[in-house]
Design an enzyme around this catalytic site. Structure first.
Site, mmCIF file in Angstrom:
data_model
loop_
_atom_site.group_PDB
_atom_site.id
_atom_site.type_symbol
_atom_site.label_atom_id
_atom_site.label_comp_id
_atom_site.label_asym_id
_atom_site.label_seq_id
_atom_site.Cartn_x
_atom_site.Cartn_y
_atom_site.Cartn_z
ATOM 1 N N LYS A 299 2.406 -2.342 8.255
ATOM 2 C CA LYS A 299 1.733 -3.009 7.144
ATOM 3 C C LYS A 299 1.568 -4.494 7.435
ATOM 4 C CE LYS A 299 2.118 -4.022 2.156
ATOM 5 N NZ LYS A 299 2.898 -3.783 0.912
ATOM 6 N N ASP B 263 9.691 -2.535 -0.689
ATOM 7 C CA ASP B 263 9.423 -3.513 0.360
ATOM 8 C C ASP B 263 10.585 -4.504 0.382
ATOM 9 O OD1 ASP B 263 7.011 -2.122 0.140
ATOM 10 O OD2 ASP B 263 5.801 -3.898 0.578
ATOM 11 N N LYS C 159 6.668 -4.376 8.317
ATOM 12 C CA LYS C 159 5.649 -5.181 7.644
ATOM 13 C C LYS C 159 5.752 -6.622 8.124
ATOM 14 C CE LYS C 159 4.589 -6.695 2.864
ATOM 15 N NZ LYS C 159 4.959 -6.489 1.435
#
Length: 330
Positions: free
Chosen positions: A266, A167, A230
């Site tokens: 996400k 991430d 995300k």
């Protein structure tokens, strides 16, 4: 619970189910054409909680699905080996065994475990024998302001330690100043550094200034090869919201329509209640369809969400709400 169309235990990386997004050349004309009608987006988002309602066994089935989509997360400065091991135990057994048996879903796990680089090896060891991937936050998380060569090196170290997902955080200044070439270049280099590990691009949407910037940053990151986009690090003052989610998933829809490649989504930060998870799941189904209800294309970045889902499942089975301490993380 066996009436669910797909097994929520199916936890796999995107390349198992569909072609990985290879990215494309930066198309600045496409980026410049992207707009966001803020008032219309906000009206649509405000209507979402009342548009879908599921009850009884159907609600329980959707909540079991939500568990399989959680990136169970601990990103605290006081994380310890023991805390991460307990979190991994919870990921392997997210709901008490007797409850899962009663619901017809033995063996259910969360989608992944997300930790700082320092705890990657601990998490990998704790999850041996499972198919639960470890995700590492990287690239100077959460601000993303460390020297770029160190951010790239950090990715490599996390992959070497066993992280299967990375991430990363983008440089917000590039989006705020409209320097899309710089954002594209950084994202492409980070994607290359991840190798076989899948990369989730954290936009930190609460710091991007406008929904139009969110839409354009989403598109640029996908062009540069992001496997997921995300919302947040969870450390901003504003994290995942429904208007931001609507903008990002419509960018995903447009990208797939033009390129044929699916990109995951996400939302992270602020999703703590089971009812919130149900709203996000209904949004994904309405906007992107059934493929985005699987762990290879949708994840929740959360920790406390799991405890509330477990309480709701116990209520479904017994008719009584239990105290939160009965469903602790470890």
């Amino acid at each position: 619970m066996q009436t669910m169309t797909d097994n929520p235990m199916r936890t796999q990386l995107p390349q198992v189910a569909h072609a990985r997004n290879p990215g494309m050349a930066l198309d600045l004309d496409w980026v410049a054409a992207v707009q966001a009608n803020t008032s219309a987006i906000e009206r649509r988002a405000a209507s979402l909680p009342g548009r879908r309602s599921v009850k009884k066994e159907f609600q329980a089935a959707w909540l079991l699905k939500a568990i399989s989509l959680i990136d169970l997360t601990t990103l605290s400065g006081d994380d310890t080996v023991g805390r991460v091991q307990r979190l991994c135990a919870k990921a392997r057994q997210p709901v008490r065994a007797e409850m899962l048996e009663a619901l017809g879903m033995p063996g259910l796990t969360t989608g992944a475990v997300c930790v700082y680089h320092e705890m990657v090896e601990t998490a990998v060891r704790a999850l041996e024998g499972t198919n639960i991937p470890v995700a590492a936050v990287s690239t100077g998380f959460p601000a993303g302001l460390s020297p770029f060569h160190l951010r790239i090196a950090e990715i490599g170290e996390s992959v070497k330690a066993g992280a299967r997902e990375i991430d990363i955080v983008i440089s917000r200044r590039h989006a705020l100043t409209g320097n899309w070439q710089a954002l594209y270049g950084e994202m492409a280099e980070m994607r290359a550094a991840c190798g076989e590990a899948h990369v989730k691009a954290i936009l930190a949407t609460g710091e991007l200034g406008s929904l139009r910037n969110v839409a354009r940053a989403s598109l640029v990151c996908m062009m540069a090869g992001a496997d997921f986009i995300k919302t947040s690090t969870g450390k901003e003052s504003v994290n995942a919201t429904l208007p931001v989610s609507l903008v990002m998933i419509r960018a995903i829809r447009e990208y797939e329509a033009r390129t044929g490649f699916k990109v995951g989504y996400k939302p992270a930060g602020g999703i703590a209640k089971a009812k919130d998870a149900l709203v996000y799941l209904s949004l994904m189904k309405d906007e992107l369809g059934h493929p985005w209800l699987q762990p290879d294309l949708f994840r929740f970045g959360a920790s406390s969400l799991l405890g509330d889902i477990e309480r709701q499942l116990e209520h479904h089975l017994t008719g009584r709400y239990s105290a939160g301490y009965r469903h602790a993380m470890g």
